[in-house]
Design an enzyme around this catalytic site. Structure first.
Site, short mmCIF file in Angstrom:
data_model
loop_
_atom_site.label_atom_id
_atom_site.label_comp_id
_atom_site.label_asym_id
_atom_site.label_seq_id
_atom_site.Cartn_x
_atom_site.Cartn_y
_atom_site.Cartn_z
N ARG A 1 46.10 64.78 18.74
CA ARG A 1 45.04 63.90 18.43
C ARG A 1 44.77 64.13 16.99
NH1 ARG A 1 40.89 67.21 18.95
NH2 ARG A 1 41.25 67.82 20.83
N TYR B 1 29.76 40.44 12.82
CA TYR B 1 30.58 40.43 14.22
C TYR B 1 29.64 40.99 15.31
CZ TYR B 1 33.64 42.29 17.74
OH TYR B 1 34.09 42.80 19.02
N ASP C 1 34.58 44.86 5.88
CA ASP C 1 35.49 44.65 7.01
C ASP C 1 36.43 43.49 6.50
OD1 ASP C 1 36.63 43.61 9.24
OD2 ASP C 1 34.77 43.99 10.21
N LYS D 1 43.92 42.44 15.39
CA LYS D 1 44.03 41.18 14.91
C LYS D 1 45.23 40.77 14.08
CE LYS D 1 40.08 41.11 16.94
NZ LYS D 1 39.04 41.93 16.78
C1 LIG Z 1 35.48 41.08 11.99
C2 LIG Z 1 35.66 42.04 13.26
N1 LIG Z 1 35.41 43.55 13.08
C3 LIG Z 1 35.56 44.34 13.97
C4 LIG Z 1 35.92 44.26 15.05
C5 LIG Z 1 35.98 45.09 16.38
O1 LIG Z 1 37.48 45.33 16.62
P1 LIG Z 1 37.95 45.76 18.05
O2 LIG Z 1 37.75 44.61 18.88
O3 LIG Z 1 39.30 46.13 17.66
O4 LIG Z 1 37.41 46.98 18.49
C6 LIG Z 1 36.32 42.79 15.65
C7 LIG Z 1 36.56 42.18 17.12
O5 LIG Z 1 36.63 41.10 17.46
C8 LIG Z 1 35.94 41.63 14.23
O6 LIG Z 1 36.22 40.42 14.67
#
Ligand SMILES: Cc1ncc(COP(=O)(O)O)c(C=O)c1O
Length: 392
Positions: free
Chosen positions: A46, A99, A171, A196
């Site tokens: 961890r 998001y 992000d 992604k």
């Molecule tokens: C721009 C963006 N940030 C963060 C996230 C969250 O990521 P996760 O689904 O891996 O938890 C997503 C998920 O779709 C996203 O599109």
């Protein structure tokens, strides 16, 4: 070292013990110690794991900084940043287009404990400055945004954020470090849904936080171990494998997105196309300046009913209907009913998020097949309309 070379060579020497070209998966929970407290830098998985450490080193190289911590999901990564920097009474500024999961964690987890979320239209001059107060700890942006692919001027936002004594979080999921380097534009922290483009094959869930400054990074890194939302060594290895083709994949994603955006833009059944590569996109000039390509995502508003959207997204040959994005296999999504369903309808309307918006994540298939599949769907829609008209 150039970007593509980094994805394959940076922090990825052959395994010293055996010469194994590709790093093994250190699938272990713990490590044998020479004497109590005497170990080779690893004592419990961890806290640290060689496969994870290697992935963190590679991601740091790709974003051009020293510090990276990976988490069990993008949202776990976001949570680490928010928990590290928001205490009751503190404020965070976010744009309108954010998001859905970021919106939800802020409004359902951090607002109830007394954090103040200021959501404002960052594309309006002066709006950010008006939202910043002495209590602002973080400004949080995505660029391009999900799902309308709006583009924010990261350098300008960083300057205003820093003038207010706050930190800027970017992000970078949609652009990936291949198309955008937020630290060069002034970001303090970068978060990723590794799920992604970085993973790239729709086969894992993972997140990452990166920082340039060790002092900024330390509380986020602390929470990786203290709250324990770490990814498995196997998932880290999968990401290391996916990263090796990041440049190739991003180039094909972008080529496909461009071909699709132009085809949709010319189609009478499409009301509006959101793609930063189109000269008509309001963020085109900024994207050209701060990105090295326009990314791989395209959204569009169908000139039709929600029922028609549902039919269109449910019957594509190469675009599987599903949440997520950034994989080699194309995906289509209806944000109002899927990724952004957690945002109430009236809020969605205020955000300009139409119920007829369709989001496409073109994969790495051939552009001709993808464009043909979408045009076929629009032709079917037209035929269905004519059939109804004929009956009436
Ligand atoms: C721009 C963006 N940030 C963060 C996230 C969250 O990521 P996760 O689904 O891996 O938890 C997503 C998920 O779709 C996203 O599109």
């Amino acid at each position: 070292m150039e970007f593509a070379t980094k994805t394959i060579h940076a922090a990825q020497p052959s395994e010293p013990e055996t010469g194994s070209l590709i790093a093994p998966i250190f699938q272990t929970s713990t490590y044998e110690q020479e004497a109590p407290g005497v170990n080779s830098g690893f004592d419990y998985s961890r806290t640290n794991n060689p496969t994870r450490a290697r992935l963190e080193a590679v991601l740091a190289e790709l974003e051009g900084v020293k510090y990276c911590a990976v988490y069990g999901s993008g949202l776990a990564a976001e949570n680490a940043v928010l928990q590290a920097y928001l205490k009751p009474g503190d404020e965070i500024v976010i744009p309108l287009d954010v998001y859905g999961g970021t919106y939800r964690i802020l409004n359902k987890v951090f607002q109830p404990i007394g954090c103040v979320i200021r959501q404002t239209d960052l594309s309006v001059p002066g709006a950010l400055e008006a939202a910043l107060t002495s209590k602002t700890k973080l400004v949080w942006i995505e660029s391009p945004t999900n799902p309308r692919l709006l583009v924010y001027d990261i350098a300008a936002i960083a300057a205003a954020t820093h003038a207010a004594g706050a930190l800027l979080v970017v992000d970078n999921t949609f652009a990936s470090p291949y198309f955008q380097q937020p630290f060069q534009l002034g970001a303090d922290l970068v978060v990723h849904s590794v799920t992604k483009y970085l993973g790239g094959h729709s086969d894992l869930i993972q997140g990452a936080v990166l920082a340039r400054d060790p002092v900024v990074f330390e509380p986020v890194k602390f929470l990786q171990n203290a709250t324990g939302a770490v990814p498995s060594p196997f998932d880290c290895w999968l990401t290391l494998r996916g990263l090796k083709t990041l440049e190739l994949r991003m180039q094909r994603h972008a080529e496909n997105a461009d071909a699709i955006a132009r085809a949709l833009d010319a189609h009478p059944l499409v009301r509006r196309v959101y793609f930063p590569g189109l000269a008509s996109h309001p963020g085109h000039a900024i994207a050209k300046r701060q990105m090295t390509g326009f990314g791989g995502m395209v959204s569009f508003e169908l000139d039709g009913t929600v029922e028609e959207v549902v039919s269109f997204v449910s019957s594509r040959r190469f675009f599987a209907l599903g949440e997520s994005l950034g994989g080699v296999k194309s995906l289509v999504c209806h944000p109002a009913r899927m990724t952004h369903a957690s945002i109430p309808a009236e809020e969605r309307a205020k955000l300009g998020l139409a119920d007829t918006l369709v989001r496409l994540s073109p994969g790495c298939e051939h552009p001709r097949d993808l464009v043909a599949d979408l045009e076929q769907g629009l032709a079917e829609l037209e035929q269905a309309r004519q059939a109804v008209g004929a009956i009436v």
